[in-house]
Design an enzyme around this catalytic site. Structure first.
Site, mmCIF file in Angstrom:
data_model
loop_
_atom_site.group_PDB
_atom_site.id
_atom_site.type_symbol
_atom_site.label_atom_id
_atom_site.label_comp_id
_atom_site.label_asym_id
_atom_site.label_seq_id
_atom_site.Cartn_x
_atom_site.Cartn_y
_atom_site.Cartn_z
ATOM 1 N N LYS A 52 1.439 -14.322 7.414
ATOM 2 C CA LYS A 52 0.162 -15.034 7.014
ATOM 3 C C LYS A 52 0.569 -16.014 4.831
ATOM 4 O O LYS A 52 -1.022 -16.884 4.922
ATOM 5 C CB LYS A 52 -0.577 -13.472 6.120
ATOM 6 N N GLN A 96 -3.165 -4.933 4.497
ATOM 7 C CA GLN A 96 -2.647 -4.342 5.842
ATOM 8 C C GLN A 96 -2.963 -3.128 6.381
ATOM 9 O O GLN A 96 -2.205 -2.369 6.002
ATOM 10 C CB GLN A 96 -0.927 -5.454 6.058
ATOM 11 N N ASP A 119 -10.916 -9.452 6.981
ATOM 12 C CA ASP A 119 -11.067 -9.245 8.401
ATOM 13 C C ASP A 119 -12.271 -8.270 8.908
ATOM 14 O O ASP A 119 -12.044 -7.594 9.907
ATOM 15 C CB ASP A 119 -10.365 -7.485 7.494
#
Ligand code: GUN
Length: 287
Positions: A52, A96, A119
């Site tokens: 990422k 995460q 997200d």
């Protein structure tokens, strides 16, 4: 023989467009910024986080990675999220998953500012996806939709079967296919006669985390097969949820693992971060 859907190639094209838009924003003094938080030492998560960061740098974004020890408390993590919520350089915050067991995913996600929730996991954003009026794309399902579009595959009126009902992939994938006018069935571990359902699919999306689970006998001739799985075989090789060798000869289109859906997920994360930065800049999001 199936046409292989090249996720890397499609991702590179979209990332090129994102980089061009980032360059325009930079001229206005705004650099899209993504903060990624990882707690603990899960090796797979560490690889994802590194990818990422690299992807951000390649398109010209600012990125910050916070690697916190396994023993991090809820208060400490919430304090960091709160600080990033109020940091003008940061347009997207990603925690995460999975988090270590002593931390509650739901509590942490609920404390991310929905405007920075790239997200699209916050209940407000999940609700918006359900309604069909949303700013942030659920990254993996949205990546799948871009791949279908790039291949000229329109879900409208098609039998779409999603195997897996996770909040990250299965459920939002079903919504996006429904918004695209597919006839959608969601299968899961309690589904009876799974193969009978998967054999109906014109478009089959598999996200269950079981290596090589879907075999050729479970797929209709000419089906489009999208493999969201990412599993490691005992010999260390990466493999998806679809047994490529037996399914590929029957499918019309199929995604490989690796090099299929994976690169698209990060691309949609970049897209969401760009959307968030553009909102700050007062520019409408990309169509
Ligand atoms: N873990 C596995 N996939 C994801 C994802 O898309 N986002 C986050 N935050 N964690 C993940």
């Amino acid at each position: 023989m199936a046409q292989i859907i090249d996720g890397k190639k499609i991702a590179a094209k979209v990332r090129g467009e994102i980089a061009a838009e980032c360059a325009e924003l930079l001229k206005k003094g705004i650099q899209p910024g993504l903060a990624v938080i990882i707690v603990g030492d899960d090796p797979a998560s560490k690889v994802y986080v590194r990818n990422k960061k690299k992807a951000c740098e390649e398109v010209g974004f600012h990125s910050e990675v916070y690697e916190l020890p396994e023993a991090t408390t809820e208060d400490e993590l919430l304090a960091l999220v709160g600080r990033l919520n109020n940091d003008d350089r940061i347009h997207g915050i990603l925690v995460q998953l999975p988090l270590p067991r002593h931390l509650n995913d739901d509590i942490i996600i609920a404390n991310i500012d929905p405007k920075k929730d790239v997200d699209a996991f916050h209940p407000v954003n999940v609700g918006k996806i359900m309604i069909g009026n949303y700013d942030f794309l659920p990254c993996t399902p949205a990546g799948v939709m871009v791949m279908l579009k790039e291949c000229g595959i329109d879900p409208a009126g098609k039998e779409c079967v999603v195997v897996g009902r996770s909040n990250i992939v299965g459920k939002p994938q079903a919504m996006l296919l429904l918004h695209a006018n597919g006839t959608v069935t969601v299968c899961h571990s309690k589904t009876k006669n799974l193969a009978d359902v998967t054999r109906r699919a014109d478009i089959l999306v598999v996200a269950i985390g079981k290596a090589d689970f879907i075999t050729g006998d479970m797929v209709k001739d000419g089906a489009v097969v999208i493999d969201v799985g990412m599993n490691r075989r005992p010999d260390g090789k990466l493999t998806g949820d679809v047994d490529f060798a037996s399914v590929e000869p029957k499918a019309s289109f199929i995604t490989p693992v690796p090099g299929g859906v994976g690169p698209m997920t990060i691309t949609m994360l970049l897209q969401n971060t760009l959307t968030s930065a553009k909102r700050v800049a007062g520019t409408p999001p990309r169509a």
